[in-house]
Each structure stands twice: as structure tokens, then as C-alpha cells.
Enzyme design. Structure first.
Site: not given
Ligand SMILES: [Zn+2]
Length: 471
Positions: A280, A292, A326-327, A356, A427
Site C-alpha cells: 500500500h 509500513d 489501506e490504513e 504489508d 504506526h
Molecule cells: Zn500497512
């Protein structure tokens, strides 16, 4: 139907002996896959792709100006890497933008806490929320609280995510983030704070998306860093009321249209049938989105480009997809699957996979395919074995953005990665390029190139997976 067509085509081109093999692969195909693996291990372009994305675009929260720059970046990068078809597909979603986020204990031991707003959270309003904190060990404990027992209070879920190589600590913990606000509001709470869903001991908080439901008040939701969650637990352990001040603001905007960015290596015999790999393109806003999911984008772009450099393209098309947003709710994966369903193209998907899960080495191949096609997966596993990859039957799941098309019957593969340290960075502001080992990235490119090439080349069709058998 597709099986018959494929086998016929191969029989005409390669003779009956070809179709007789349950793997649908010839020695020459394996030799090509071996060469792809060796070439990737000798040094792939994946790291330089992630370096480019994190340096030239950086954080790319869905719906921001940086999201638009990322789309332009991906389109240009696919072209520069030699993909012979590059195009965009629209993906529309609401926009959430982080603004202010502060927390402090007002009493009995005044001091600031490190906190971050959860994606999708409302703000605290014109004035901060000052309220007593009530701790729950888990989301289930919060659900079991009596109705109205949290009136005027801030709920705090202190559950700690457990570290595992395969990341299985995430699933049981993440409900506190996704559903904590709804459950707390049902009990009358005015806000919720959770212990970060992550394994870092650093003093920053892990963000991530949360959700509201109709008819339940929308209350602000935030995550404390792990050390700050510890601090709050220690204070609460004194047995005196603890008052927290939470000050969050966020902006939401009308629907924004971003894009899935797609690059293809056109198949030489069955160009309408596709093997999809991808990652993503969006990221959270605090780090630069290196692991990520810059890694997933870089790995799969590099793997696709490597296949594109072969003197002869594989039988089917290799489609590399950089998914939008995506998140905040798998918007890119859903839009892709919906568009394929509308076009009657689910059956055109031979196999789909997404990277991912950071930049750790691949250690297992798993797949959800027609049982008749399992010998192909085992054969691919043999080519992956020198990479330290084991073939595992009966387990695994498709990547997040692949989930929506799998739910419509498409088959999938998973290259499971070592996620031991993934949730240290996930994150957070620490999701940056230095966390990526270029050699580990090359190993993943090797795995994706082998998987995609052989899946695209085999005379066997992977069939369909009934929705009920997929996770
Ligand atoms: Zn991800």
C-alpha cells in the site's frame, strides 16, 4: 472453464507431456526462477525504491497533498522501472487530519503524558476534557462494565500487546483500538485512552485507525506510549482518583479521490490473466512510512521489474499494485476488488499477494488455492527453500488489500515475514528507512519474483477459493 482454456493453450504450444505434470512447470521454468532468485539476492532495486519514496515523498497520509505526490511518484517510478503498462484507478474515501494532541495528569501527581490521536477520532472540542480515569485490563473487561458506570469518566484500556515472530499478538490487542471508543461510550465515558497497540518501549505512541458506529456517541480516542501507560497504571495503583486532561483536535474533510497505481508486465500468452503482487502506497503521518508500507511497495515493484527484464515475459501478466489508503479502511483493496467484480474479472486472477508486514525476511510460503493446484505451490516452495522459506499448508491469510478480492473468490498466496520487531516501529515516528536491512529486502524481492513468475508461468490454473474457506 479457465482451466480447460489454459491447458489447451499449453498443450498446443508445449505438447501433451507438459500438461501431464501436476505442477504445469518445466525444467526451463525452474531455471528461470532460480536465476531470478540469484539476481535478486545479488542486489535488488527495492531499497533504492523505498529510499526514493521516503526521501522524495515522506509521510503520505491518505487524502493529503503528500498522498497526491505519492501517486505521481509511483506512476513515474513504474515507468522508469520498465513496466510496459502503467495506469491509475480512482479510490474515494473521507479524509481525517491530525491536529493537536496533548494529555496530562492533573491530579494527584501532575505531569505530562505522551499521547497520539487514533485515526478517525473526533476532537475534544473547544475545551480539553478533564475527567477521572477508570482502568480496564482488556476490552472485554470494559464491555463487562455496568451500564452508565463510566458517566463523565475517561476509560483506559491497559492491555499490553505481546511480541511474536509472526505478529499474532496484534489481533487480540487491536480490538481496544478499533472498538474501544464505541464500547466506552456505551458505558457513558466521555473519552478513551488505550495503551499503544505496539511493542516499542520508546516514549512515543502508536497510532492506527478506530471506528464509530451509528447511534453511539462519538468520543475522542487516543493511545498512550507504552511507558506512559505504565506510568498511568502506577498512579492508579495508589488507589486514589487520577484525573487526566485530554486535548485533541482533528479535522475531517469531504470525500477525496486518490488512486491505486498499477504497473504491468504483459503476459506473452494469456495477457488477460493476472498474478497480482503489491503493497500500500499510503502511510500514517508520523514516520516516513518506510516499513509500513514503503517496503511492500519497493519489494513488489522490484520483483515485477526483475521479471520484466527477462528475455521472455511469463505466460500471464504480472500486475504490481500500489494500493491507496489501506490504513484507514482498506479503501484501495476494496475499490480494486469492486472494479474487478463489476468488470467480471475475478476469474482472471490467477493468484494475488501483498507485502504489508514490514521489511523482515520471508520464512514461509502459504496459499489459498484449489487443492488440485497445491502441487504448484509445493514446487514454488522448492525454489524458495534456499531462501530459508518453508511451505506451510492449511494456514495463513491474504494481505489486507488482497482480502476484499479473496472474499469474492480469488486465490491468494502469502509470503510470511519475520515480524519480531515490526510492531516496535509500526504506526510510529520511528517508521523510517534506517530500520530496513537492504539484504533482507533483497531476500524478499527474490521470494516475490519467484512466486510471481512461476504462478504466472504454470500451465495449472489456481482455481477459485470459496469465500467461506478464507479467513
Ligand atoms: Zn500497512
Amino acid at each position: 472453464m479457465r482451466l480447460a482454456k489454459t491447458l489447451l493453450a499449453c498443450a498446443l504450444l508445449a505438447g501433451p507431456a507438459f500438461a501431464a505434470d501436476a505442477t504445469g512447470l518445466e525444467a526451463g521454468d525452474i531455471a528461470v526462477a532460480d536465476s531470478l532468485r540469484a539476481k535478486a539476492l545479488a542486489g535488488s532495486t527495492a531499497w533504492s525504491v523505498v529510499e526514493s519514496l521516503t526521501t522524495e515523498v515522506g509521510p503520505r497520509l491518505a487524502g493529503t497533498e503528500a498522498d497526491a505526490r505519492a501517486v505521481r511518484w509511483a506512476e513515474a517510478k513504474f515507468k522508469a522501472m520498465g513496466f510496459d503498462k502503467v495506469y491509475l484507478e480512482p479510490v474515494t474515501f473521507p479524509v481525517w487530519l491530525r491536529q493537536r494532541e496533548r494529555a496530562e495528569v492533573l491530579a494527584p501527581f501532575p505531569q505530562p503524558l505522551v499521547v497520539t490521536a487514533l485515526g478517525g477520532s473526533v476532537g475534544t472540542g473547544d475545551a480539553p476534557i478533564d475527567a477521572e480515569v477508570v482502568e480496564f485490563a482488556t476490552l472485554d473487561a470494559l464491555k463487562a462494565a455496568p451500564e452508565g458506570s463510566l458517566a463523565g469518566k475517561i476509560a483506559f484500556i491497559s492491555n499490553r500487546m505481546v511480541r511474536f515472530k509472526d505478529g499474532r499478538g496484534y489481533g487480540p490487542a487491536v480490538g481496544a483500538r478499533s472498538n474501544g471508543a464505541v464500547e466506552a461510550a456505551r458505558k457513558g465515558a466521555v473519552a478513551i485512552v488505550i495503551r499503544s497497540i505496539g511493542t516499542s518501549s520508546n516514549r512515543f505512541a502508536h497510532t492506527g485507525t478506530m471506528r464509530y458506529v451509528p447511534d453511539v456517541p462519538r468520543i475522542p480516542a487516543a493511545a498512550l506510549s507504552n511507558p506512559d501507560a505504565d506510568l498511568l497504571v502506577h498512579m492508579l495503583g495508589r488507589g486514589r482518583p487520577v484525573t487526566l486532561r485530554l486535548d485533541i483536535s482533528a479535522e475531517t474533510r469531504e470525500a477525496y479521490t486518490s488512486h491505486n497505481v498499477i504497473g504491468e508486465i504483459t503476459g506473452r500468452e494469456l495477457p488477460g490473466e493476472v498474478v497480482t503482487i503489491g503493497g500500500h502506497l499510503d502511510s500514517w503521518d508520523q514516520g516516513t512510512g518506510a516499513i509500513d508500507d514503503g517496503a511492500g511497495v519497493g519489494i513488489t515493484m522490484a520483483a515485477g521489474a526483475l521479471i520484466g527484464e527477462l528475455p521472455q515475459a511469463p505466460r500471464r501478466t504480472i500486475r504490481v499494485i500500489a494500493y491507496a489508503n489501506e490504513e484507514q479502511g482498506l479503501y484501495g483493496g476494496k475499490a480494486y476488488a469492486d472494479a474487478r467484480e463489476a468488470a467480471g474479472e475475478i476469474d482472471a486472477h490467477q493468484l494475488s499477494a501483498e507485502s504489508d508486514f514490514g521489511a523482515g525476511r520471508v520464512y514461509a510460503l502459504r496459499a489459498g488455492v484449489d487443492p488440485a493446484a497445491w502441487p504448484v505451490i509445493e514446487k514454488i516452495g522448492e525454489v524458495l527453500a534456499p531462501l530459508g522459506v518453508a511451505t506451510e499448508a492449511g494456514v495463513g491469510s491474504p494481505g489486507p488489500d488482497v482480502g476484499p478480492i479473496v472474499a469474492k473468490g480469488a486465490t491468494w498466496a502469502q509470503l510470511a515475514q519475520d515480524g519480531t520487531d515490526y510492531f516496535d516501529y509500526h504506526h510510529t515516528p520511528n517508521d523510517t528507512l534506517d530500520k530496513i536491512d537492504p539484504k533482507a529486502l533483497d531476500q524478499q524481492v527474490a521470494a516475490y519474483a519467484v512466486l510471481a513468475y512461476l504462478a504466472a508461468e504454470t500451465a495449472v490454473d489456481f482455481g477459485r477459493v470459496p469465500a467461506k474457506t478464507t479467513p
